[in-house]
Write a protein that holds these residues in place. Structure first.
Motif, PDB file in Angstrom:
ATOM      1  N   MET A   1      39.361  15.164  -4.930  1.00  0.00           N
ATOM      2  CA  MET A   1      40.475  15.143  -5.851  1.00  0.00           C
ATOM      3  C   MET A   1      40.680  16.531  -6.428  1.00  0.00           C
ATOM      4  O   MET A   1      39.747  17.186  -6.885  1.00  0.00           O
ATOM      5  N   ARG A   2      41.878  17.067  -6.346  1.00  0.00           N
ATOM      6  CA  ARG A   2      42.172  18.412  -6.835  1.00  0.00           C
ATOM      7  C   ARG A   2      42.293  18.388  -8.350  1.00  0.00           C
ATOM      8  O   ARG A   2      42.983  17.576  -8.939  1.00  0.00           O
ATOM      9  N   ARG A   3      41.593  19.330  -8.973  1.00  0.00           N
ATOM     10  CA  ARG A   3      41.600  19.410 -10.421  1.00  0.00           C
ATOM     11  C   ARG A   3      42.341  20.679 -10.840  1.00  0.00           C
ATOM     12  O   ARG A   3      42.248  21.711 -10.191  1.00  0.00           O
ATOM     13  N   ALA A   4      43.034  20.590 -11.953  1.00  0.00           N
ATOM     14  CA  ALA A   4      43.794  21.744 -12.447  1.00  0.00           C
ATOM     15  C   ALA A   4      42.890  22.651 -13.253  1.00  0.00           C
ATOM     16  O   ALA A   4      41.904  22.226 -13.842  1.00  0.00           O
ATOM     17  N   TRP A   5      43.256  23.948 -13.242  1.00  0.00           N
ATOM     18  CA  TRP A   5      42.535  24.882 -14.096  1.00  0.00           C
ATOM     19  C   TRP A   5      42.807  24.524 -15.568  1.00  0.00           C
ATOM     20  O   TRP A   5      43.876  24.050 -15.922  1.00  0.00           O
ATOM     21  N   GLN A 396      19.752  29.391  -9.848  1.00  0.00           N
ATOM     22  CA  GLN A 396      18.531  30.112 -10.185  1.00  0.00           C
ATOM     23  C   GLN A 396      18.333  30.315 -11.692  1.00  0.00           C
ATOM     24  O   GLN A 396      17.392  31.001 -12.094  1.00  0.00           O
ATOM     25  N   SER A 397      19.216  29.787 -12.494  1.00  0.00           N
ATOM     26  CA  SER A 397      19.043  29.911 -13.941  1.00  0.00           C
ATOM     27  C   SER A 397      19.632  28.675 -14.608  1.00  0.00           C
ATOM     28  O   SER A 397      20.330  27.882 -13.982  1.00  0.00           O
ATOM     29  N   GLY A 398      19.344  28.520 -15.918  1.00  0.00           N
ATOM     30  CA  GLY A 398      19.896  27.405 -16.667  1.00  0.00           C
ATOM     31  C   GLY A 398      18.907  26.277 -16.869  1.00  0.00           C
ATOM     32  O   GLY A 398      17.688  26.436 -16.741  1.00  0.00           O
ATOM     33  N   ALA A 399      19.441  25.108 -17.157  1.00  0.00           N
ATOM     34  CA  ALA A 399      18.633  23.947 -17.547  1.00  0.00           C
ATOM     35  C   ALA A 399      17.729  23.489 -16.411  1.00  0.00           C
ATOM     36  O   ALA A 399      18.039  23.671 -15.218  1.00  0.00           O
ATOM     37  N   ASP A 400      16.606  22.877 -16.797  1.00  0.00           N
ATOM     38  CA  ASP A 400      15.690  22.323 -15.807  1.00  0.00           C
ATOM     39  C   ASP A 400      16.248  21.059 -15.156  1.00  0.00           C
ATOM     40  O   ASP A 400      15.850  20.689 -14.059  1.00  0.00           O
ATOM     41  N   THR A 401      17.160  20.388 -15.849  1.00  0.00           N
ATOM     42  CA  THR A 401      17.759  19.169 -15.309  1.00  0.00           C
ATOM     43  C   THR A 401      18.955  19.520 -14.433  1.00  0.00           C
ATOM     44  O   THR A 401      19.577  20.574 -14.599  1.00  0.00           O
ATOM     45  N   PRO A 402      19.328  18.656 -13.475  1.00  0.00           N
ATOM     46  CA  PRO A 402      20.478  18.941 -12.614  1.00  0.00           C
ATOM     47  C   PRO A 402      21.763  19.101 -13.414  1.00  0.00           C
ATOM     48  O   PRO A 402      21.977  18.420 -14.423  1.00  0.00           O
ATOM     49  N   LEU A 403      22.632  19.997 -12.936  1.00  0.00           N
ATOM     50  CA  LEU A 403      23.934  20.224 -13.552  1.00  0.00           C
ATOM     51  C   LEU A 403      25.019  19.863 -12.547  1.00  0.00           C
ATOM     52  O   LEU A 403      24.908  20.152 -11.355  1.00  0.00           O
ATOM     53  N   ALA A 404      26.098  19.253 -13.044  1.00  0.00           N
ATOM     54  CA  ALA A 404      27.172  18.762 -12.179  1.00  0.00           C
ATOM     55  C   ALA A 404      28.335  19.746 -12.160  1.00  0.00           C
ATOM     56  O   ALA A 404      28.734  20.287 -13.198  1.00  0.00           O
ATOM     57  N   TYR A 405      28.903  19.933 -10.967  1.00  0.00           N
ATOM     58  CA  TYR A 405      30.030  20.837 -10.794  1.00  0.00           C
ATOM     59  C   TYR A 405      31.075  20.185  -9.898  1.00  0.00           C
ATOM     60  O   TYR A 405      30.740  19.531  -8.899  1.00  0.00           O
ATOM     61  N   SER A 406      32.343  20.347 -10.274  1.00  0.00           N
ATOM     62  CA  SER A 406      33.443  19.933  -9.413  1.00  0.00           C
ATOM     63  C   SER A 406      33.674  21.014  -8.362  1.00  0.00           C
ATOM     64  O   SER A 406      33.456  22.201  -8.609  1.00  0.00           O
ATOM     65  N   THR A 418      35.906  19.495   2.502  1.00  0.00           N
ATOM     66  CA  THR A 418      34.619  18.962   2.060  1.00  0.00           C
ATOM     67  C   THR A 418      34.771  17.457   1.854  1.00  0.00           C
ATOM     68  O   THR A 418      35.786  16.992   1.334  1.00  0.00           O
ATOM     69  N   ALA A 419      33.772  16.721   2.277  1.00  0.00           N
ATOM     70  CA  ALA A 419      33.819  15.261   2.111  1.00  0.00           C
ATOM     71  C   ALA A 419      33.586  14.862   0.665  1.00  0.00           C
ATOM     72  O   ALA A 419      33.909  13.743   0.272  1.00  0.00           O
ATOM     73  N   GLN A 420      33.049  15.749  -0.139  1.00  0.00           N
ATOM     74  CA  GLN A 420      32.752  15.458  -1.540  1.00  0.00           C
ATOM     75  C   GLN A 420      33.583  16.357  -2.436  1.00  0.00           C
ATOM     76  O   GLN A 420      34.031  17.425  -2.016  1.00  0.00           O
ATOM     77  N   ASP A 421      33.828  15.912  -3.662  1.00  0.00           N
ATOM     78  CA  ASP A 421      34.596  16.722  -4.596  1.00  0.00           C
ATOM     79  C   ASP A 421      33.751  17.189  -5.774  1.00  0.00           C
ATOM     80  O   ASP A 421      34.256  17.742  -6.745  1.00  0.00           O
ATOM     81  N   GLU A 422      32.440  16.949  -5.704  1.00  0.00           N
ATOM     82  CA  GLU A 422      31.551  17.487  -6.722  1.00  0.00           C
ATOM     83  C   GLU A 422      30.158  17.613  -6.138  1.00  0.00           C
ATOM     84  O   GLU A 422      29.838  17.045  -5.082  1.00  0.00           O
ATOM     85  N   VAL A 423      29.316  18.402  -6.841  1.00  0.00           N
ATOM     86  CA  VAL A 423      27.957  18.620  -6.379  1.00  0.00           C
ATOM     87  C   VAL A 423      27.048  18.723  -7.600  1.00  0.00           C
ATOM     88  O   VAL A 423      27.456  19.224  -8.657  1.00  0.00           O
ATOM     89  N   SER A 424      25.826  18.228  -7.476  1.00  0.00           N
ATOM     90  CA  SER A 424      24.819  18.325  -8.534  1.00  0.00           C
ATOM     91  C   SER A 424      23.737  19.300  -8.069  1.00  0.00           C
ATOM     92  O   SER A 424      23.162  19.124  -6.988  1.00  0.00           O
TER      93      SER A 424
END
Length: 806
Positions: A1-5, A396-406, A418-424
């Motif tokens: 799904m395309r997301r707007a800026w 390589q930096s940031g929280a120890d827990t997974p972070l979600a990105y569109s 891409t078959a997916q629209d986000e990645v953790s």
């Protein structure tokens, strides 16, 4: 799904200072080296072709020592320096914080430095007072295929291995050390450079890029480097290809100038990063203004945040692909607004690395062969071909827990999916993203894949994907690719991409224009840019490239200001397979069996000569090199040298030097090409001393060496049969006989040499030459003729031959 800026990001903010006194800026974040983030680090590829060339130069000239540049593991410079001193090295320069040394060292200890613990790479310095290019600036230069037309005189005399070998007058070590000195001084808010330091393949993974990255990471100084002005795809300078460097391209009148360098970097990195209206100095001024404005408003103003803001806020230009513009035109107002949003939304900016497939003619020489900072496949793609690839992301930096990105595409014409629209992304764990790829049309297809932080809605990372769908030479098109353009407006550019297969004897390029004028350029394979040509009406041009290295070639058409009409560009390939009859029909005669594999020949012709051949088996010396002297007597018609490994697997390099004038000058080399046997042929060689250097790559590695010098005094040959037109697939035979003259010198045997040539193509080239070497008198542009489509050698019976006086 395309997301707007986010709408706020797209707003325009003023950089004007307020009338009241600005608040005290917050303390600058510590450099990356103090934030627990590992510094850039990678092992150099082996063998390094720059070092092998420089070692060959040293072997030919008798040099015994050189300057060596060394990159170490972080914090290990002191230990490495002590070990180098123990090897007899003299330390000239040290930058311990970034892990860099320069040392004067005996060449026979060079390999020992690279083998030391904690050494990432040790490279010879080719320039400067002690450089191994010294006294070589006036050499007759040829691209590495040896028999290909040389570059124009206006090009750097040190581009033998690509764009980024480094100048004799400004060595790579000088460029690196001036950068590091400026970074240590902290006198500049921004470090801006417009030179093109770096080494093959210039993909942001060489020693210069490593030191630039570390200067950024240790001293927190933004780095802005000019992208260059080569005017072709994948021509961004090596200096600006580093991951931390902001590569700045030219921009004017809502377009990229035709002379500007285009991305991606040689390792697929998203380059150029931004475009700058006006000259390169304008970009540096804009970056400094952004830093001042950010500090005035208590916003993050360290190198990492400034680089991120400049990239992510750049204004995209409609009609330009990702590899032409990077993130877009620099816009400091939008960058300042982005920094405000980062502060207000409390985003902890992550550091994300990309690993992706790279498939080019030179990608096997990357530190990790075939892997780079972005997906870039120049080889192996055709229009409407479908396939899948995987891209790997590492946070390589940031929280120890997974972070979600569109995931969001920009500039995608439908080639990439891409078959997916986000990645953790977990911390410090690699995650793969599969891509589906299919290009609808021939040409370059590039796009950017952004990662948008789901919590803040802000873009945090982007990578570039690029493929080139080339046009192949096939039986269906009679091994000829042709394009016609009724009209091309001024200041436009047209690019064609041709897939040249291995083992081609000749690539022919024909071009003409009916009205106006155009400039034509050809680049590709491992060749540096060949001479460009201005083509006017009724003045067609023909360019023959003998033995073109395989790969995808770019033909660039640049109409002049008035435009061009009735433009025609055609390319074709030729090769003739051959073998000798097993049954010799008579003394010193044979039947030559021939098969025209590719484009039709207007006429074929066999040139038969007699030469003296020397053959021997040898092994690489202390540096893996072995040198041989050849005395060429006046009147010799050809000099031929070859080397091959007996096991058919070891990598062999071949370098040939013209030493007839006293100073040995590199005539040509055969290094890149994949065929096991490396061969160089010199037509009408100068009389005097020539020197051959065979690179077996390691001490004790076996190889076989052959040299042949043809001369009328050894005899002559005659050919029976018709020299007629030969269509594709034509098979024929011709009888060749030799008359023996003087005997060969001691240690040599006499051989008959049979070359099949393409005389009509050579006549076409003489009538419409692409190069103007005759007008300028510059022999560096002289075509090497005749153009040989195949060669066979027959050992001759010399019974009854008079004894040689040599």
């Amino acid at each position: 799904m395309r997301r707007a800026w986010p709408a706020a990001m797209l707003g325009i903010a003023a950089l004007a200072a307020c009338s009241k006194a600005p608040p005290e800026p917050p303390p600058a974040p510590p450099p990356l080296s103090k934030q627990g983030l590992s510094l850039s680090s990678w092992k150099a590829a082996r063998p390094d072709l720059h070092d092998r060339l420089l070692l060959a130069n040293a072997t030919a000239k008798g040099d015994t020592e050189a300057m060596v540049m060394v990159a170490t593991e972080v914090g290990k410079t002191k230990d490495v320096a002590a070990a180098i001193v123990a090897l007899g090295g003299d330390i000239q320069t040290r930058f311990d914080e970034v892990g860099y040394l320069r040392v004067r060292l005996a060449l026979d200890r060079f390999a020992d430095v690279g083998a030391l613990p904690n050494v990432l790479m040790a490279h010879l310095d080719g320039g400067g007072a002690h450089g191994l290019y010294a006294n070589d600036r006036d050499r007759v230069r040829y691209p590495l295929s040896g028999s290909s037309p040389p570059p124009t005189p206006s090009q750097s005399t040190d581009t033998l291995l690509g764009n980024d070998v480094g100048s004799s007058s400004a060595s790579l070590s000088i460029q690196i050390e001036s950068l590091l000195t400026a970074a240590v001084s902290n006198e500049n808010k921004v470090l801006a450079r417009d030179d093109d330091g770096g080494r093959l393949p210039g993909g942001g993974l060489d020693l210069f890029a490593l030191m630039a990255n570390r200067a950024f990471e240790v001293h927190s100084t933004p780095l802005l480097f000019a992208a260059g002005a080569f005017g072709r795809v994948e021509s961004v300078t090596g200096a600006s290809s580093g991951r931390r460097v902001i590569s700045v391209g030219e921009f004017a009148d809502n377009r990229v100038p035709v002379t500007a360098s285009l991305g991606p970097a040689a390792d697929g990195a998203l380059k150029p990063d931004v475009l700058s209206p006006g000259d390169f100095a304008n970009a540096a001024s804009e970056a400094e203004a952004l830093i001042a404005a950010a500090r005035a408003e208590s916003l993050p103003a360290d190198a990492r945040h400034i680089a991120w803001a400049l990239r992510m806020s750049a204004r995209r230009v409609d009609g330009l692909q990702a590899h032409e513009q990077g993130f877009g035109v620099i816009d400091t107002a939008r960058a300042l607004e982005l920094l405000k949003q980062l502060r207000d939304r409390k985003l902890d900016l992550p550091d994300i690395q990309t690993r992706a497939p790279v498939k080019t003619y030179l990608s096997r020489f990357l530190p990790e062969p075939g892997v780079g900072q972005g997906l870039y496949e120049r080889e192996g793609w055709l229009a409407r071909q479908k396939d899948t690839r995987n891209i790997t992301l590492l946070r390589q930096s940031g929280a120890d827990t997974p972070l979600a990105y569109s995931l969001q595409w920009q500039g995608n014409d439908g080639t990439f999916k891409t078959a997916q629209d986000e990645v953790s992304l977990p911390f410090n764990q690699a995650v793969e993203i599969p891509l589906e790829i299919s290009a609808a049309e021939v040409g370059v297809h590039s796009a950017q894949l952004y990662l948008i932080d789901k919590a803040s809605g802000l873009p945090v990372h982007a990578l570039m994907t690029t493929i080139v769908a080339a046009e192949p030479f096939t039986a269906a098109n009679n091994y000829r690719v042709e394009h016609r353009e009724p009209s091309l407006p001024g200041a436009s550019v047209k690019r064609y991409f041709l897939e040249v297969a291995p083992n081609i004897a000749s690539l022919r390029l024909d071009a003409g224009v009916g009205g106006g004028q155009m400039q034509l350029m050809l680049t590709g394979g491992e060749l540096d840019q060949l001479p460009s040509k201005i083509i006017a009406p009724n003045q067609p041009a023909v360019l023959l490239v003998p033995y073109p290295p395989p790969g995808v070639y770019e033909v660039t058409v640049l109409p002049t200001a008035a435009g061009a009409k009735d433009v025609s560009v055609a390319a074709s390939i030729r090769y003739v397979d051959s073998q000798l009859d097993d049954k010799v029909p008579g003394v010193n005669s044979t039947t030559f069996w021939l098969n025209n594999i590719y484009a039709p020949l207007q006429r074929s012709e066999i040139v038969a000569e007699v030469g003296a051949r020397r053959m021997l088996k040898d092994v690489g010396g202390a540096s893996g090199m072995r040198a041989y002297n050849i005395e060429v007597e006046p009147g010799s018609t050809t000099l031929r040298v070859a080397a091959s490994p007996p096991d058919g697997r070891a990598r062999i390099g071949l370098y040939l030097y013209d030493c007839a004038s006293g100073a040995c000058k590199l005539w040509g080399s055969e290094v890149f090409t994949r065929p096991v046997t490396k061969t160089l042929v010199v037509p009408t060689p100068r009389a005097g001393l020539w020197r051959v250097v065979v690179d077996a790559t390691a001490p004790g590695t076996a190889f076989e060496y052959t040299q042949i010098v043809t001369h009328p005094r050894f005899g002559n040959g005659t050919v029976a049969g018709e020299n007629t037109a030969r269509k594709t697939g034509a098979r024929w035979n011709q009888k060749v006989s030799f008359q023996v003259g003087a005997a060969a010198p001691f240690g040599y045997d006499l051989v008959g040499v049979m070359d099949i040539i393409d005389p009509d193509s050579e006549a076409d080239e003489r009538a419409a030459p692409f190069s103007d070497w005759q007008a300028t008198g510059d022999a560096r542009n002289q075509p090497l003729r005749p153009l040989r489509l195949t060669t066979q050698v027959l050992r001759l019976d010399v019974r009854g031959t008079p004894a040689s006086g040599s």
